[in-house]
Design an enzyme around this catalytic site. Sequence first.
Site, PDB file in Angstrom:
ATOM      1  N   ASP A 134      93.339   8.171  54.146  1.00 13.51           N
ATOM      2  CA  ASP A 134      93.800   9.042  53.068  1.00 13.51           C
ATOM      3  C   ASP A 134      95.029   9.752  53.630  1.00 13.51           C
ATOM      4  O   ASP A 134      95.235   9.802  54.850  1.00 13.51           O
ATOM      5  CB  ASP A 134      92.711  10.040  52.635  1.00 13.51           C
ATOM      6  CG  ASP A 134      93.036  10.661  51.272  1.00 13.51           C
ATOM      7  OD1 ASP A 134      94.198  10.519  50.810  1.00 13.51           O
ATOM      8  OD2 ASP A 134      92.158  11.286  50.663  1.00 13.51           O
TER       9      ASP A 134
HETATM   10  C1  BGC Z   1      94.436  11.877  47.853  1.00 11.26           C
HETATM   11  C2  BGC Z   1      94.351  10.387  47.581  1.00 11.26           C
HETATM   12  C3  BGC Z   1      95.702   9.876  47.146  1.00 11.26           C
HETATM   13  C4  BGC Z   1      96.717  10.220  48.205  1.00 11.26           C
HETATM   14  C5  BGC Z   1      98.122   9.748  47.862  1.00 11.26           C
HETATM   15  C6  BGC Z   1      95.552  12.228  48.793  1.00 11.26           C
HETATM   16  O1  BGC Z   1      95.740  13.603  48.833  1.00 11.26           O
HETATM   17  O2  BGC Z   1      93.218  12.329  48.393  1.00 11.26           O
HETATM   18  O3  BGC Z   1      93.390  10.135  46.609  1.00 11.26           O
HETATM   19  O4  BGC Z   1      95.625   8.504  46.931  1.00 11.26           O
HETATM   20  O5  BGC Z   1      96.758  11.626  48.364  1.00 11.26           O
HETATM   21  O6  BGC Z   1      98.635  10.483  46.819  1.00 11.26           O
END
Ligand code: BGC
Length: 867
Positions: free
Chosen positions: A231
Amino acid sequence: MDEGLIKKIRRNMSLEEMVSLCSGRTDWETVGYSKYGIEPVFMADGPHGMRVIENDGALGIPQGKPATCFPPAVLSACSWDEGLLEFVGRTIALEARSLGVDLILGPGINIKRSPLCGRNFEYFSEDPLLSGRLGKSFILGAKDHGVGTTVKHYLANNQETRRMTVDEKIDIRALREIYLKPFEIAIKEGKPMAVMCSYNSINGKFVSQSNYFLTQLLRNEWGFDGIVISDWGAVYDRVRGVLAGMDLEMPGNGGVNNQKIFDRIKEGKLKVTILNEMVERLIRFSFQAKENRRNYATNLEIEPKGHHKIAQLAAVESMVLLKNEACILPIDRTKIKKLAIIGSMAFDPRYQGSGSSKINPYHIDSPYERIKKLVGDEIQLFPHQGYIHDEVVEQIHLAEQAEEVAKNSEMALLFVGLPDHDESEGYDRTHLHLPQKQLALIRKICKVQPKTVVIVQNGGVVDMSWEHQPQAIVEMFLGGQAGGDAIAKLLFGENNFCGKLAETIPMRLEDTPAYINFPGIHDEVVYGESIFVGYRYYDFTKKKVRFPFGFGLSYTDFNYEPIDEPALTIDVEKMVTVRCRVTNSGVMNGKEIVQLYTGKSETAILRPLRELRAFKKVFIPAGRSAEVSFELGLSDFCYYNPTTKSWEHESGSHQIYIGSSSRDLPIVYPVQITKDLIHPINPLSYLSDFEKTERGQTILKLLLSGFEEIMGDDQTREDDFFMTMLANTPLRKLVEFSNGIFTEECIDKIIELVNSDQSLEGITFEKLVNCTEKKKGFFKSLFGGNEEEYYCIQSKVRDLVEDEDVMKILRNYFGDETFESDYLQMAIKMGICFDKAQKLLPDDFFSDEKLKDIDRDLKALAKQKKK
Ligand code: BGC
């Protein structure tokens, strides 16, 4: 995929080149090497539509390019429709293709552990099967256009509070049955291109550094062959991540962590073979994306209007009618001529949540505009704002005006819901209430206008203690860009409601399973409710709920009837087919979501009363019936045994329940599981485990009769008690408890005899144990007692406590708590002598000196009595 070529390329790469693949080149793109044919892979957020960011590196949550905003998972899950989710996945993939996206960062399939989780709107359900199946469908749909998906957030990202550091204490059974299950289903059946590992840590280890979760389970057990992506910022110790199987660090950060991988390899602290495997996975990933780009058209023209219609269909299929007293819905255009439409969300709807999933929609349908278009001149509409999403501004005049509008109309539609800032990625809610001003407005409007329909827009469930006030309630959740049109059509009966809740609406926050353990303290949260999440908890604890899991009304009625089945039995390989008949007894065509749960009313283990195992959405024209059938196998009756670390079943009778919600299951089929599951006996098995096999029973009988013989025939001994004690003793403990009658070798011999198929002929107690006469003597003396002399420490505890004079003496030495203690009660029941009881008790209970003093006093009493 040419595996030979992948290996060859990797071998030709320098170490610098290899490590450079381990993190992104930008926020949304991987590193490419044209000389090796490794092309960059482009990814973008999009569980419910594409969010493609143009200006890389922008802080915050920048707006993406225009795209269709489909209903977020909170709503689409209520469709319970795998085909629909496939369709949505396919359509989103088409937009992804046209925007040059190879990999969608979705679907999000985390379990809704607490309704407070700020990101629940991005997740499907409190139930693992429903979450997993819908996630799988989305993945398969996207594959139709050669677009990869990323199931996230693996694992147990169930809260936003301190999401980047929180350590979650979760027992293995809850992990397997609840939190891993949706991922297991989606990964095994959908085979996504990537898995996104979450920020949090589980049982002391960050998921991004857990070899158990990222390699042993994901790849070795489930056969996942894609890549693991972090993530955004979920990397802590990059080198540990490499060891765990965390392939790609995102977003790109200039390679700071890649350098660490490089250094550790140079220092010889990290084996290059591990990096080799990772790099090969990353090359394979890039090749796959390249192949997809070649095989599927990229310069597609998107038809926003067509996609808007698909978003509308998804919303129609999902919105949930919770209450419809006196059938005030659908609105009868021939009778209602003056309709009040109240609440700012009727004009400016909330249709998606905040954070990384926020889409820049092509168009937004407002409920008011769509209703106006639908009714034309037939109905006079009286719109009023009612409230604004601002707690500070005085709003009494708004409420009063709205009240007037409602009073002067024949019916009122009141649109309420959670304001945008109430729920978002990044933080959790602290309560379940709608804003106070809206609650007051519901009260006011319902008082002056009995025919009021409350329509709620929200990403997480809200407290509905106002449920009794309006005549009808509709859960719109977050409707996506076409939600306004969907609700208009549903309210006027152009379409029939057919959505059902994918999560329970509790009576109050305090009733929710994780209430005392959410969001934990500091950086730790204990999943104290274990497997009892959602309806599993409410059903087990017999809690009243506002609206149960799986519930949703329709404008028509459905009746359930069993279809005669011969007695059902299930063995290991055999599947059974279970059928029922569902009849649409109303006058409107409709769709029903038929749900099947299994349970075991007489169970030897702690398990939920019922668990969802299958579901089907069926269209049934008015007045017609449909036969619905399900295939079930042994795994639909299993639980995860934390001791053996495997999925197991209980043999005997189980139940299959079929019906329209988790609390309305009119059909119950009994089913027998004939296959016994036998665990081999081991040193930690209990004597009661011997009962489960014939051989075990024979050996147990031998052991017990041996004991009987040693202890002598004491009529007053409460055999049941003694036997229960013995049955609850682990085999290995007999070594210590029997004063050496059982040696470790004896135990091994017993285990071998029970588990093998050797003949048991000629086996006797003496052959099983190491029983010298002296040892027998000790054992016997525990119970033997001194029958001649009554007032001494060799007397049985049971006899001593009967005598008032003795009790006077004993009270000098012990407090009340001793006389009430389990130890004493046990010694009484078992007929153990006072001095032996002292030996068997914990050391600090009473000392040898005390025993001597008591002996002295008892003897004095004996003398006195003789006189
Ligand atoms: C989120 C993800 C997301 C990623 C990219 C993170 O903060 O938890 O779900 O895909 O950001 O935007």
